[in-house]
Write an enzyme that holds these catalytic residues in place. Structure first.
Site, PDB file in Angstrom:
ATOM      1  CB  ALA A 143       8.800   0.461  25.538  1.00 17.56           C
TER       2      ALA A 143
ATOM      3  N   GLY B  96      10.470  -4.429  25.427  1.00 16.08           N
ATOM      4  CA  GLY B  96      10.452  -4.202  26.881  1.00 16.08           C
ATOM      5  C   GLY B  96       9.771  -5.329  27.644  1.00 16.08           C
TER       6      GLY B  96
ATOM      7  CD  GLU C 209      14.671  -4.383  26.866  1.00 15.54           C
ATOM      8  OE1 GLU C 209      13.659  -3.720  26.562  1.00 15.54           O
ATOM      9  OE2 GLU C 209      15.825  -3.930  26.783  1.00 15.54           O
TER      10      GLU C 209
ATOM     11  CD  GLU D 143      13.778  -3.752  21.571  1.00 17.94           C
ATOM     12  OE1 GLU D 143      14.190  -4.748  20.941  1.00 17.94           O
ATOM     13  OE2 GLU D 143      13.381  -3.802  22.750  1.00 17.94           O
TER      14      GLU D 143
HETATM   15  N1  COA Z   1       3.304   0.005  21.823  1.00 21.91           N
HETATM   16  C1  COA Z   1       2.138   0.629  21.630  1.00 21.91           C
HETATM   17  N2  COA Z   1       1.051   0.017  21.167  1.00 21.91           N
HETATM   18  C2  COA Z   1       1.156  -1.303  20.906  1.00 21.91           C
HETATM   19  C3  COA Z   1       2.336  -2.017  21.082  1.00 21.91           C
HETATM   20  C4  COA Z   1       3.455  -1.309  21.567  1.00 21.91           C
HETATM   21  N3  COA Z   1       4.616  -1.904  21.796  1.00 21.91           N
HETATM   22  N4  COA Z   1       2.136  -3.311  20.717  1.00 21.91           N
HETATM   23  C5  COA Z   1       0.847  -3.381  20.334  1.00 21.91           C
HETATM   24  N5  COA Z   1       0.258  -2.173  20.443  1.00 21.91           N
HETATM   25  C6  COA Z   1      -1.132  -1.830  20.152  1.00 21.91           C
HETATM   26  C7  COA Z   1      -1.372  -1.727  18.650  1.00 21.91           C
HETATM   27  O1  COA Z   1      -0.974  -0.466  18.153  1.00 21.91           O
HETATM   28  C8  COA Z   1      -2.869  -1.937  18.609  1.00 21.91           C
HETATM   29  O2  COA Z   1      -3.501  -0.743  19.030  1.00 21.91           O
HETATM   30  P1  COA Z   1      -4.817  -0.182  18.220  1.00 21.91           P
HETATM   31  O3  COA Z   1      -5.832  -1.289  18.380  1.00 21.91           O
HETATM   32  O4  COA Z   1      -5.166   1.065  18.972  1.00 21.91           O
HETATM   33  O5  COA Z   1      -4.381   0.011  16.802  1.00 21.91           O
HETATM   34  C9  COA Z   1      -3.115  -2.946  19.734  1.00 21.91           C
HETATM   35  O6  COA Z   1      -1.993  -2.860  20.605  1.00 21.91           O
HETATM   36  C10 COA Z   1      -3.199  -4.379  19.218  1.00 21.91           C
HETATM   37  O7  COA Z   1      -2.024  -4.661  18.476  1.00 21.91           O
HETATM   38  P2  COA Z   1      -2.029  -5.161  16.942  1.00 21.91           P
HETATM   39  O8  COA Z   1      -0.736  -4.773  16.319  1.00 21.91           O
HETATM   40  O9  COA Z   1      -3.282  -4.733  16.252  1.00 21.91           O
HETATM   41  O10 COA Z   1      -2.099  -6.763  17.192  1.00 21.91           O
HETATM   42  P3  COA Z   1      -1.596  -7.894  16.212  1.00 21.91           P
HETATM   43  O11 COA Z   1      -2.118  -9.171  16.752  1.00 21.91           O
HETATM   44  O12 COA Z   1      -1.875  -7.541  14.768  1.00 21.91           O
HETATM   45  O13 COA Z   1       0.025  -7.885  16.367  1.00 21.91           O
HETATM   46  C11 COA Z   1       2.085  -7.758  17.590  1.00 21.91           C
HETATM   47  C12 COA Z   1       0.618  -8.191  17.594  1.00 21.91           C
HETATM   48  C13 COA Z   1       2.625  -7.972  18.997  1.00 21.91           C
HETATM   49  C14 COA Z   1       2.872  -8.597  16.576  1.00 21.91           C
HETATM   50  C15 COA Z   1       2.180  -6.262  17.184  1.00 21.91           C
HETATM   51  O14 COA Z   1       1.282  -5.527  18.017  1.00 21.91           O
HETATM   52  C16 COA Z   1       3.529  -5.655  17.347  1.00 21.91           C
HETATM   53  O15 COA Z   1       4.412  -5.887  16.521  1.00 21.91           O
HETATM   54  N6  COA Z   1       3.741  -4.843  18.417  1.00 21.91           N
HETATM   55  C17 COA Z   1       4.941  -4.115  18.625  1.00 21.91           C
HETATM   56  C18 COA Z   1       6.045  -5.007  19.128  1.00 21.91           C
HETATM   57  C19 COA Z   1       7.320  -4.197  19.298  1.00 21.91           C
HETATM   58  O16 COA Z   1       7.914  -3.713  18.347  1.00 21.91           O
HETATM   59  N7  COA Z   1       7.746  -4.067  20.550  1.00 21.91           N
HETATM   60  C20 COA Z   1       8.954  -3.385  20.895  1.00 21.91           C
HETATM   61  C21 COA Z   1       8.692  -1.964  21.218  1.00 21.91           C
HETATM   62  S1  COA Z   1      10.183  -1.152  21.669  1.00 21.91           S
END
Ligand code: COA
Length: 258
Positions: free
Chosen positions: A66, A111, A114, A134
């Site tokens: 999400a 999400g 999910e 989460e």
């Molecule tokens: N919500 C909002 N933005 C998200 C996102 C999320 N769940 N997951 C990734 N993004 C965004 C990042 O903020 C980044 O945006 P920006 O370029 O404007 O800063 C872009 O997507 C790319 O992600 P980034 O984190 O730079 O890529 P990465 O390769 O370094 O890492 C992940 C990839 C998936 C490990 C990391 O993005 C992450 O941990 N995401 C969140 C996962 C999460 O906690 N999901 C559950 C949410 S309830």
């Protein structure tokens, strides 16, 4: 119908839905959840659609969760509605009378995991990574994850995966019962399509009855309500503010237990 955050295409009875927010790793903001709701109304109503393949745009992510920038704004009351709304949309996918296959082309986190679990079948690329992270934001899965993950992998693994928030590989997800098949990324969509072609030739009424009968095995409505309430409880904590702020500020969260 045209969507802002989804691409759709109907080909030989198979309806392709692609979550299309690649710059945000296809994170599900509220607008995208609403479009998923609308697109599944289209799936239910359009007699030419015999089955669905759901995937994410690009080669990096299916759905990375999400949208944390929206989650960060939730208060307790909005959080309960947020969870119930997402649960209802995912339930609509799960109860879809036509088979829905998730082609998981990369990260399927929060999400995203999910969403994949709400589909009837899950094929993943070898590079896909799964997780319910989460806990690292000071919240819990709120779109049915506590319920469906337990159905697929059993209570012990579901506890481990949601309490640690650790990511796991496609091979692990396959071994634990979350996935049907794993393929090299370049073959994922063609394998999904070949499989779905088998299904589109089957008797539609019988397929719909199989889906509803298997879904009836899990009478978990109260479990989903408990999850939505628990999600909302987390969203009044300081830890939730800290966890989501830390992600958005790209730093490590410091949780205080309040
Ligand atoms: N919500 C909002 N933005 C998200 C996102 C999320 N769940 N997951 C990734 N993004 C965004 C990042 O903020 C980044 O945006 P920006 O370029 O404007 O800063 C872009 O997507 C790319 O992600 P980034 O984190 O730079 O890529 P990465 O390769 O370094 O890492 C992940 C990839 C998936 C490990 C990391 O993005 C992450 O941990 N995401 C969140 C996962 C999460 O906690 N999901 C559950 C949410 S309830």
């Amino acid at each position: 119908m045209a969507y802002q955050n989804l691409l759709t295409q109907l080909k030989d009875g198979i309806f392709y839905i692609t979550i299309n927010r690649e710059s945000k790793l296809n994170a599900l903001n509220i607008a995208t959840i609403e479009e998923i709701n609308q697109v599944f109304t289209e799936v239910y109503d359009n007699k030419d659609i015999k089955g669905v393949i759901l995937t994410g745009a690009g080669s990096k992510a299916f759905v990375a969760g999400a949208d944390i920038s929206e989650i960060a704004q939730l208060n307790e009351m909005h959080a309960r509605k947020f969870a119930e709304n997402g649960q209802a949309v995912f339930e609509k996918i799960e109860n879809c009378p036509k088979p829905v296959l998730a082609a998981i082309n990369g990260f399927a986190l929060g999400g995203g995991c999910e969403l994949a679990m709400a589909c009837h079948l899950r094929f993943a690329a070898e590079n896909a990574k799964f997780g319910q992270p989460e806990i690292n934001l000071g919240i819990i899965p709120g779109y049915g994850g506590t319920q469906r993950l337990t159905q697929y992998v059993g209570k012990s693994k579901a506890m481990e995966l949601t309490l640690t928030g650790n990511m796991f590989s496609a091979q692990e997800a396959l071994a634990w019962g979350l996935l049907n098949y794993v393929y090299p990324q370049a073959e994922l969509l063609e394998k999904a399509e070949a499989f779905m072609q088998q299904l589109t030739a089957k008797a539609p009424i019988a397929m719909a009855q199989i889906i509803s009968s298997i879904n009836a095995f899990y009478g978990l409505e109260n479990g989903y309500q408990t999850e939505a309430n628990a999600f909302a409880n987390c969203c009044r904590s300081q830890d939730f503010k800290e966890g989501t702020s830390a992600f958005l500020e790209k730093r490590k969260a410091q949780f205080q237990g309040k």
